[in-house]
Design a protein around this motif. Structure first.
Motif, PDB file in Angstrom:
ATOM      1  N   LYS A 216      -6.281 -25.973  -8.266  1.00  0.00           N
ATOM      2  CA  LYS A 216      -7.325 -25.137  -8.858  1.00  0.00           C
ATOM      3  C   LYS A 216      -7.536 -23.970  -7.898  1.00  0.00           C
ATOM      4  CE  LYS A 216     -10.810 -27.174 -10.777  1.00  0.00           C
ATOM      5  NZ  LYS A 216     -12.098 -27.876 -11.015  1.00  0.00           N
ATOM      6  N   LEU A 217      -7.281 -22.749  -8.376  1.00  0.00           N
ATOM      7  CA  LEU A 217      -7.298 -21.581  -7.511  1.00  0.00           C
ATOM      8  C   LEU A 217      -8.466 -20.652  -7.846  1.00  0.00           C
ATOM      9  CD1 LEU A 217      -3.504 -20.634  -7.642  1.00  0.00           C
ATOM     10  CD2 LEU A 217      -4.655 -22.109  -5.981  1.00  0.00           C
ATOM     11  N   ARG A 218      -9.023 -20.055  -6.793  1.00  0.00           N
ATOM     12  CA  ARG A 218     -10.014 -18.987  -6.938  1.00  0.00           C
ATOM     13  C   ARG A 218      -9.285 -17.677  -6.678  1.00  0.00           C
ATOM     14  NH1 ARG A 218     -14.719 -20.737  -9.398  1.00  0.00           N
ATOM     15  NH2 ARG A 218     -15.185 -22.858  -8.668  1.00  0.00           N
ATOM     16  N   VAL A 219      -8.912 -16.995  -7.730  1.00  0.00           N
ATOM     17  CA  VAL A 219      -8.128 -15.771  -7.593  1.00  0.00           C
ATOM     18  C   VAL A 219      -9.056 -14.573  -7.434  1.00  0.00           C
ATOM     19  CG1 VAL A 219      -6.239 -16.738  -8.943  1.00  0.00           C
ATOM     20  CG2 VAL A 219      -8.047 -15.439 -10.088  1.00  0.00           C
ATOM     21  N   SER A 220      -8.485 -13.447  -7.085  1.00  0.00           N
ATOM     22  CA  SER A 220      -9.284 -12.229  -6.929  1.00  0.00           C
ATOM     23  C   SER A 220      -8.495 -11.030  -7.435  1.00  0.00           C
ATOM     24  CB  SER A 220      -9.667 -12.021  -5.461  1.00  0.00           C
ATOM     25  OG  SER A 220      -8.506 -11.837  -4.662  1.00  0.00           O
ATOM     26  N   GLY A 221      -9.215  -9.969  -7.718  1.00  0.00           N
ATOM     27  CA  GLY A 221      -8.593  -8.751  -8.203  1.00  0.00           C
ATOM     28  C   GLY A 221      -9.633  -7.677  -8.421  1.00  0.00           C
ATOM     29  N   GLN A 222      -9.203  -6.549  -8.960  1.00  0.00           N
ATOM     30  CA  GLN A 222     -10.106  -5.412  -9.121  1.00  0.00           C
ATOM     31  C   GLN A 222     -11.019  -5.527 -10.332  1.00  0.00           C
ATOM     32  OE1 GLN A 222      -6.739  -2.474  -8.852  1.00  0.00           O
ATOM     33  NE2 GLN A 222      -8.166  -1.394  -7.509  1.00  0.00           N
ATOM     34  N   TRP A 223     -10.601  -6.315 -11.321  1.00  0.00           N
ATOM     35  CA  TRP A 223     -11.367  -6.392 -12.563  1.00  0.00           C
ATOM     36  C   TRP A 223     -11.870  -7.813 -12.817  1.00  0.00           C
ATOM     37  CZ3 TRP A 223     -13.183  -2.537 -15.465  1.00  0.00           C
ATOM     38  CH2 TRP A 223     -12.580  -1.275 -15.363  1.00  0.00           C
TER      39      TRP A 223
END
Length: 296
Positions: A216-223
């Protein structure tokens, strides 16, 4: 009880439910002053203060809360029974209120009910898109639509969709520029499009399963968005990688506008169900809507 006394109770319940004389008056189609007079007459007849009024709000007293909890459900039952008289007519009529997520609304509710409403002009549907776990009974919805794992207890549930599956997608141009992730952990260096849903209390984690492996991943990005439809639009615009239901992106994948990755890490999960309170009878309008939504 006389008709006047019953009308007084209806007036009180409307004000208590709305928390406002203005909104209740608009709902009942009467003037605010007339509604206020009706409630004061009821209080005078009972010899008890039911509502506490300020310049900005209306709140129930302890006695008012007791009367509301005792009477409101019974009056609602009466209204439901009267509405059900429509089933003795040839055509279903009335309004069916539905609460569901945007994904289910776009792919299942709208396509299946569009033709139904065309066939039954006296039938109306009020569709509220909501990603929270709304109590449909408390909020007076007739039907809720959720994933099987989120169903409320003591409800009648009807399958609306097949089992679901997640698709991890981006445009071919994005992958050409940034590389293709081979493992879920590779997403840490990518621009991932987030979803913030009230059911998860924060950003939706991206879950992956493959045989005996899971993460289970906590991803990140600009939106980050609060709905899947804008996340899909962002992915199509090349803004990054999206984590979306497979049936939302099927057309874009077939057209080559999106490219799928990590497919072998995406298992199926329970699909959508339409659910509603268990009652001895349901209105003809509700029966027609439920049958139209049912997955065949």
């Amino acid at each position: 009880m006389s008709r006047e006394n019953l009308n007084d109770l209806v007036a009180f319940i409307s004000v208590a439910r709305e928390g406002s004389f203005t909104r209740a008056a608009a709902q009942l189609g009467v003037s605010q002053s007339a509604l206020s007079h009706t409630v004061r007459t009821l209080e005078a007849r009972l010899g008890i203060r039911l509502l506490t009024r300020t310049t900005r709000s209306v709140a129930m007293t302890e006695a008012g809360e007791h009367l509301y909890q005792s009477v409101a459900p019974r009056l609602e039952e009466i209204q439901t029974e009267l509405a059900m008289m429509g089933q003795f007519r040839d055509l279903p009529s009335g309004t069916v209120r539905i609460n569901c997520a945007g994904h289910a609304a776009d792919l299942y509710v709208w396509p299946r009910l569009q033709s139904v409403l065309h066939d039954y002009p006296e039938l109306k549907v009020e569709l509220t898109v909501d990603y929270g776990l709304t109590d449909i009974v408390a909020e007076r919805f007739d039907i809720g639509i959720r994933l099987g794992e989120q169903l409320a207890r003591d409800m009648i549930a009807v399958p609306v969709s097949p089992r679901q599956r997640i698709a991890v997608v981006a445009t071919p141009a994005y992958f050409a520029a940034h590389g293709v992730p081979k493992l879920p952990q590779d997403l840490a260096v990518h621009n991932c499009i987030g979803l913030r849903l009230p059911t998860h209390g924060g950003l939706l984690p991206w879950e992956f399963d493959k045989k005996n492996q899971s993460c289970k991943l906590r991803v990140s990005g600009q939106w980050t968005f609060n709905g899947s439809a804008p996340a899909l639009r962002a992915a199509l615009a090349g803004a990054g990688i999206a984590y979306l239901p497979e049936d939302m992106v099927t057309d874009a994948l077939e057209a080559g506008r999106l490219q799928r990755v990590l497919a072998d890490w995406c298992e199926t999960y329970d699909g959508y169900y339409a659910y509603y309170p268990s009652r001895r009878q349901t209105s003809r309008a509700l029966q027609v809507v439920i049958e139209a939504l049912r997955a065949h």
